[in-house]
Design an enzyme around this catalytic site. Structure first.
Site, PDB file in Angstrom:
ATOM      1  N   LYS A   1      43.875  37.179  42.467  1.00  0.00           N
ATOM      2  CA  LYS A   1      42.761  37.558  43.341  1.00  0.00           C
ATOM      3  C   LYS A   1      43.118  37.308  44.803  1.00  0.00           C
ATOM      4  O   LYS A   1      42.833  38.120  45.676  1.00  0.00           O
ATOM      5  CB  LYS A   1      41.501  36.770  42.937  1.00  0.00           C
ATOM      6  CG  LYS A   1      40.953  37.212  41.580  1.00  0.00           C
ATOM      7  CD  LYS A   1      39.892  36.262  41.025  1.00  0.00           C
ATOM      8  CE  LYS A   1      39.546  36.663  39.591  1.00  0.00           C
ATOM      9  NZ  LYS A   1      38.578  35.758  38.948  1.00  0.00           N
TER      10      LYS A   1
ATOM     11  N   ASP B   1      31.096  37.919  42.135  1.00  0.00           N
ATOM     12  CA  ASP B   1      31.397  38.133  40.710  1.00  0.00           C
ATOM     13  C   ASP B   1      30.287  38.943  40.039  1.00  0.00           C
ATOM     14  O   ASP B   1      30.474  39.455  38.934  1.00  0.00           O
ATOM     15  CB  ASP B   1      31.526  36.784  39.983  1.00  0.00           C
ATOM     16  CG  ASP B   1      32.971  36.322  39.868  1.00  0.00           C
ATOM     17  OD1 ASP B   1      33.857  37.197  39.783  1.00  0.00           O
ATOM     18  OD2 ASP B   1      33.199  35.102  39.856  1.00  0.00           O
TER      19      ASP B   1
ATOM     20  N   GLN C   1      35.885  30.078  39.908  1.00  0.00           N
ATOM     21  CA  GLN C   1      36.687  30.518  38.756  1.00  0.00           C
ATOM     22  C   GLN C   1      36.213  29.815  37.488  1.00  0.00           C
ATOM     23  O   GLN C   1      36.099  28.588  37.458  1.00  0.00           O
ATOM     24  CB  GLN C   1      38.178  30.228  39.028  1.00  0.00           C
ATOM     25  CG  GLN C   1      39.105  30.711  37.941  1.00  0.00           C
ATOM     26  CD  GLN C   1      39.079  32.239  37.780  1.00  0.00           C
ATOM     27  OE1 GLN C   1      39.121  32.981  38.756  1.00  0.00           O
ATOM     28  NE2 GLN C   1      38.990  32.701  36.545  1.00  0.00           N
TER      29      GLN C   1
END
Ligand code: NAD
Length: 296
Positions: free
Chosen positions: A54, A121, A98
């Site tokens: 990412k 997200d 995460q």
């Protein structure tokens, strides 16, 4: 004839180069550098790889990524306090935590603490709810990435029968909502589904997100169907594979995603798109603040 490949690597590269152009244009317009705060708790090797991918994508595009690495002994209160600070920081546009988190931290409380307009997200109940009521904003990255892949194969999904295998909050459920929004007739299967084979055999589109190699047998696939394999599994010999018996499914399907190189890169590309979208929201906040200060 074997199925055509839905190439997530190529599509994600195209998306990333478009985003790069947008970041350059923002620079020329004097707008803030899009900034993503990345929180990694503990040393899980798979999480470290995902975070690295990412951050590499951020670098390619010109998005600033600010890393917060916390030990796995961090308390839930400390993690929530950090998210609270990042929520208030106008220089931070997106916040990514995460997953998975250590067992002593409740992931739902953590996701809920992120301001919905910084939830890149697309996991916050507000953002999932917006999708459910046909007002999508920041969309869950993997399901929306799947929709972008499906658009390569089909101009219009209306009336198609889509079967989603897996019903997690982050993949299966929002996947069903995306397909419903696109006009599909949606069936969601999960661990309690009886006769998975007959459900899959009825599908024009099958999206599998379970995490069990070979769960969906190739011979279940309806001839001409589109098969999207979200699963990522590491085999004992180190190779990656999905949840679908790829070799047999490929002989029956019209379109199929490979693993790796299908859905995985799309998840990262949509995360980047969401970060740019969140930065545009940040621009509006800053403009409003300046107007207020000027008494306009
Ligand atoms: P999860 O464990 O949270 O959910 C799994 C789901 O599968 C559950 O809803 C469960 O009910 C269902 N399930 C379990 N056994 C089943 C069975 N026998 N029949 C039907 N359904 C069954 O997993 P998740 O987070 O949704 O991830 C699923 C997979 O997708 C994993 O392999 C994960 O690594 C992968 N994944 C990939 C990406 C990507 O970018 N490609 C992103 C997220 C997750």
């Amino acid at each position: 004839m074997p199925a055509a490949i839905l190439d997530g690597k190529k599509l994600s590269a195209d998306i990333i180069s478009g985003l790069r152009a947008e970041v350059v244009a923002r620079e020329q317009d004097g707008l803030a550098v899009p900034t993503l705060a990345v929180i990694l708790v503990g040393g899980d090797p798979a999480s470290q790889v995902y975070v690295r991918n990412k951050r590499n994508a951020c670098e390619q595009i010109g998005i600033r990524s600010v890393m917060h690495t916390l030990p796995d002994t961090v308390t839930q209160a400390e993690l929530l306090a950090l998210i609270g600070e990042l929520n208030h920081n106008i220089d931070v546009h997106g916040i990514l935590v995460q997953l998975p988190l250590p067992a002593h931290i409740d992931p739902e409380s953590v996701i809920e603490r992120i301001e919905p307009h910084k939830d890149v997200d697309g996991f916050h109940p507000c953002n999932i709810g917006r999708l459910a009521v046909r007002m999508p904003d920041l969309r869950s990255c993997t399901p929306y990435g799947v929709m972008r892949l499906l658009a390569l194969a089909h101009d219009d999904l209306k009336g198609m029968h889509a079967v989603v295998v897996g019903a997690s909050n982050h993949v299966g459920r929002p996947m069903g909502l995306e397909l419903l929004l696109a006009g599909c007739t949606v069936t969601t299967c999960h661990r309690f589904t009886r006769d998975l084979a007959s459900q899959v055999a009825a599908a024009d589109i099958v999206v599998v997100a379970v995490g069990k190699p070979g769960l969906v047998k190739g011979e279940w696939i309806k001839p001409g169907a589109t098969v999207i394999d979200v699963g990522i599994n590491r085999l004992p010999d180190g190779r990656l594979c999905g949840d679908v018996d790829y070799e047999v499914a490929r002989e029956r399907a019209a379109w199929i995603t490979p693993v790796p190189g299908g859905v995985g890169p799309m998840t990262v590309a949509i995360l980047m798109e969401n970060t740019l979208r969140a930065a545009r929201k940040g621009d509006r906040v800053v403009t409003e603040m300046l107007l207020q200060q000027a008494g306009v």
